[in-house]
Write a protein that holds these residues in place. Sequence first.
Motif, PDB file in Angstrom:
ATOM      1  N   GLY A 226       0.549  -1.120  -0.014  1.00  0.00           N
ATOM      2  CA  GLY A 226      -0.091   0.003   0.019  1.00  0.00           C
ATOM      3  C   GLY A 226       0.738   1.291  -0.194  1.00  0.00           C
ATOM      4  O   GLY A 226       0.279   2.315   0.271  1.00  0.00           O
ATOM      5  N   TYR A 227       2.118   1.230  -0.202  1.00  0.00           N
ATOM      6  CA  TYR A 227       2.948   2.355  -0.382  1.00  0.00           C
ATOM      7  C   TYR A 227       2.392   3.464  -1.377  1.00  0.00           C
ATOM      8  O   TYR A 227       2.005   2.969  -2.540  1.00  0.00           O
ATOM      9  CB  TYR A 227       4.493   2.227  -0.535  1.00  0.00           C
ATOM     10  CG  TYR A 227       5.026   2.031   0.786  1.00  0.00           C
ATOM     11  CD1 TYR A 227       4.544   1.078   1.740  1.00  0.00           C
ATOM     12  CD2 TYR A 227       6.586   2.389   0.810  1.00  0.00           C
ATOM     13  CE1 TYR A 227       5.385   0.633   2.846  1.00  0.00           C
ATOM     14  CE2 TYR A 227       7.244   2.335   1.908  1.00  0.00           C
ATOM     15  CZ  TYR A 227       6.834   1.326   2.957  1.00  0.00           C
ATOM     16  OH  TYR A 227       7.586   1.148   4.066  1.00  0.00           O
ATOM     17  N   LYS A 228       2.457   4.683  -1.133  1.00  0.00           N
ATOM     18  CA  LYS A 228       2.190   5.631  -2.421  1.00  0.00           C
ATOM     19  C   LYS A 228       3.554   6.208  -2.835  1.00  0.00           C
ATOM     20  O   LYS A 228       3.649   6.831  -4.098  1.00  0.00           O
ATOM     21  CB  LYS A 228       1.394   6.943  -1.615  1.00  0.00           C
ATOM     22  CG  LYS A 228       0.012   6.403  -1.077  1.00  0.00           C
ATOM     23  CD  LYS A 228      -0.868   5.682  -2.025  1.00  0.00           C
ATOM     24  CE  LYS A 228      -2.078   5.433  -1.264  1.00  0.00           C
ATOM     25  NZ  LYS A 228      -3.136   4.645  -2.306  1.00  0.00           N
ATOM     26  N   ALA A 229       4.399   6.276  -1.927  1.00  0.00           N
ATOM     27  CA  ALA A 229       6.004   6.643  -2.518  1.00  0.00           C
ATOM     28  C   ALA A 229       7.125   6.110  -1.835  1.00  0.00           C
ATOM     29  O   ALA A 229       6.734   5.817  -0.461  1.00  0.00           O
ATOM     30  CB  ALA A 229       5.837   8.293  -2.529  1.00  0.00           C
ATOM     31  N   ILE A 230       8.305   6.000  -2.326  1.00  0.00           N
ATOM     32  CA  ILE A 230       9.397   5.600  -1.661  1.00  0.00           C
ATOM     33  C   ILE A 230      10.522   6.290  -2.128  1.00  0.00           C
ATOM     34  O   ILE A 230      10.621   6.583  -3.355  1.00  0.00           O
ATOM     35  CB  ILE A 230       9.322   4.038  -1.837  1.00  0.00           C
ATOM     36  CG1 ILE A 230      10.537   3.516  -0.848  1.00  0.00           C
ATOM     37  CG2 ILE A 230       9.575   3.705  -3.136  1.00  0.00           C
ATOM     38  CD1 ILE A 230      10.377   2.171  -0.989  1.00  0.00           C
TER      39      ILE A 230
ATOM     40  N   ILE B  92       3.631   3.369  -7.945  1.00  0.00           N
ATOM     41  CA  ILE B  92       4.061   4.309  -6.869  1.00  0.00           C
ATOM     42  C   ILE B  92       5.105   5.233  -7.192  1.00  0.00           C
ATOM     43  O   ILE B  92       5.803   4.922  -8.305  1.00  0.00           O
ATOM     44  CB  ILE B  92       4.532   3.661  -5.522  1.00  0.00           C
ATOM     45  CG1 ILE B  92       5.913   2.826  -5.371  1.00  0.00           C
ATOM     46  CG2 ILE B  92       3.413   2.448  -5.033  1.00  0.00           C
ATOM     47  CD1 ILE B  92       6.200   2.225  -4.389  1.00  0.00           C
ATOM     48  N   THR B  93       5.219   6.309  -6.552  1.00  0.00           N
ATOM     49  CA  THR B  93       6.140   7.464  -6.840  1.00  0.00           C
ATOM     50  C   THR B  93       7.541   6.661  -6.349  1.00  0.00           C
ATOM     51  O   THR B  93       7.621   6.551  -4.900  1.00  0.00           O
ATOM     52  CB  THR B  93       6.023   8.557  -6.063  1.00  0.00           C
ATOM     53  OG1 THR B  93       4.927   9.020  -6.962  1.00  0.00           O
ATOM     54  CG2 THR B  93       7.158   9.663  -6.557  1.00  0.00           C
TER      55      THR B  93
ATOM     56  N   SER C 139       3.050  -1.096   7.182  1.00  0.00           N
ATOM     57  CA  SER C 139       1.779  -0.570   6.882  1.00  0.00           C
ATOM     58  C   SER C 139       1.387   0.921   7.286  1.00  0.00           C
ATOM     59  O   SER C 139       2.410   1.083   8.274  1.00  0.00           O
ATOM     60  CB  SER C 139       0.699  -1.517   7.177  1.00  0.00           C
ATOM     61  OG  SER C 139       0.369  -1.524   8.599  1.00  0.00           O
ATOM     62  N   LEU C 140       0.570   1.600   6.877  1.00  0.00           N
ATOM     63  CA  LEU C 140       0.090   2.878   7.614  1.00  0.00           C
ATOM     64  C   LEU C 140      -0.245   2.714   8.779  1.00  0.00           C
ATOM     65  O   LEU C 140      -0.028   3.511   9.791  1.00  0.00           O
ATOM     66  CB  LEU C 140      -0.937   3.594   6.707  1.00  0.00           C
ATOM     67  CG  LEU C 140      -1.380   5.012   6.892  1.00  0.00           C
ATOM     68  CD1 LEU C 140      -0.279   5.827   6.429  1.00  0.00           C
ATOM     69  CD2 LEU C 140      -2.577   5.091   5.947  1.00  0.00           C
ATOM     70  N   GLU C 141      -1.185   1.616   9.198  1.00  0.00           N
ATOM     71  CA  GLU C 141      -1.664   1.315  10.587  1.00  0.00           C
ATOM     72  C   GLU C 141      -0.484   0.952  11.485  1.00  0.00           C
ATOM     73  O   GLU C 141      -0.619   1.677  12.578  1.00  0.00           O
ATOM     74  CB  GLU C 141      -2.558   0.134  10.276  1.00  0.00           C
ATOM     75  CG  GLU C 141      -3.700   0.319   9.967  1.00  0.00           C
ATOM     76  CD  GLU C 141      -4.644   1.659  10.216  1.00  0.00           C
ATOM     77  OE1 GLU C 141      -4.611   1.548  11.576  1.00  0.00           O
ATOM     78  OE2 GLU C 141      -5.025   2.582   9.495  1.00  0.00           O
ATOM     79  N   LYS C 142       0.642   0.411  10.874  1.00  0.00           N
ATOM     80  CA  LYS C 142       1.784   0.183  11.902  1.00  0.00           C
ATOM     81  C   LYS C 142       2.564   1.619  12.358  1.00  0.00           C
ATOM     82  O   LYS C 142       2.839   1.915  13.229  1.00  0.00           O
ATOM     83  CB  LYS C 142       2.609  -0.723  11.219  1.00  0.00           C
ATOM     84  CG  LYS C 142       4.006  -1.060  11.892  1.00  0.00           C
ATOM     85  CD  LYS C 142       3.535  -2.071  13.326  1.00  0.00           C
ATOM     86  CE  LYS C 142       4.880  -2.449  14.045  1.00  0.00           C
ATOM     87  NZ  LYS C 142       5.613  -3.394  13.286  1.00  0.00           N
ATOM     88  N   ALA C 143       2.550   2.470  11.111  1.00  0.00           N
ATOM     89  CA  ALA C 143       3.319   3.646  11.395  1.00  0.00           C
ATOM     90  C   ALA C 143       2.507   4.588  12.331  1.00  0.00           C
ATOM     91  O   ALA C 143       3.252   5.207  13.069  1.00  0.00           O
ATOM     92  CB  ALA C 143       3.318   4.521   9.925  1.00  0.00           C
TER      93      ALA C 143
END
Length: 218
Positions: free
Chosen positions: A28-32, A63-64, A182-186
Amino acid sequence: MIDLHTHTLFSDGELLPAELIQRASVIGYKAIAITDHVDQSNIDIVIPRIIKVLDALKDSISITAIPGVEITHVPPSLISSLVKEARQLGAKIVVVHGETTSEPVKEGTNRAAIEAGVDILAHPGLISTDDIKLAKEKGVALEITSRKGHSFTNGHVGREAIKHGATLVINTDTHSPYDLISLEKAKKILAGAGIDEDKIKAVFNNSKTIVEKILRRN
């Protein structure tokens, strides 16, 4: 999830950039940002290679992906010139390996990185109030990290950065596929650092703003 501090086989990571990006995309990443470790010995090798692979992949990934570096264990007096060299070579994001309490990073590294105008000061450890205030003034983001060991001082970094109005971001410092989060872990890591829900949203927005600024430069 936007993650602006990761490593590949170009330094001490376990994955090729293509696999790291694919794995990040799936969760689910949007950018890295690919920010392999550099000093004067390898900076002119690492940055062009990262740019080459990301240029090749850009039309085939969802993703970016941003080319960058992490200047690591470089003496403070040499950081500024290396930051300039990194940008001249095409690094879109420059991270400096901060004064984590988990490694013998030279005292003065945090200050030298901030004065050099890096994008992100990674895991800055028990960063001083004066350095936090300078980071705010210079627009340097301070990192909350999910990386074991470096994360010991997340509470100090989060509390003091918010107190003095400095910009915070959260990154993974990924070296293996199991380091991606994940976003939730972040959100849980930020909450564990003592950051409340409204401020957590601001931290994610800070990463988004950095990516937007980088893309405007292209």
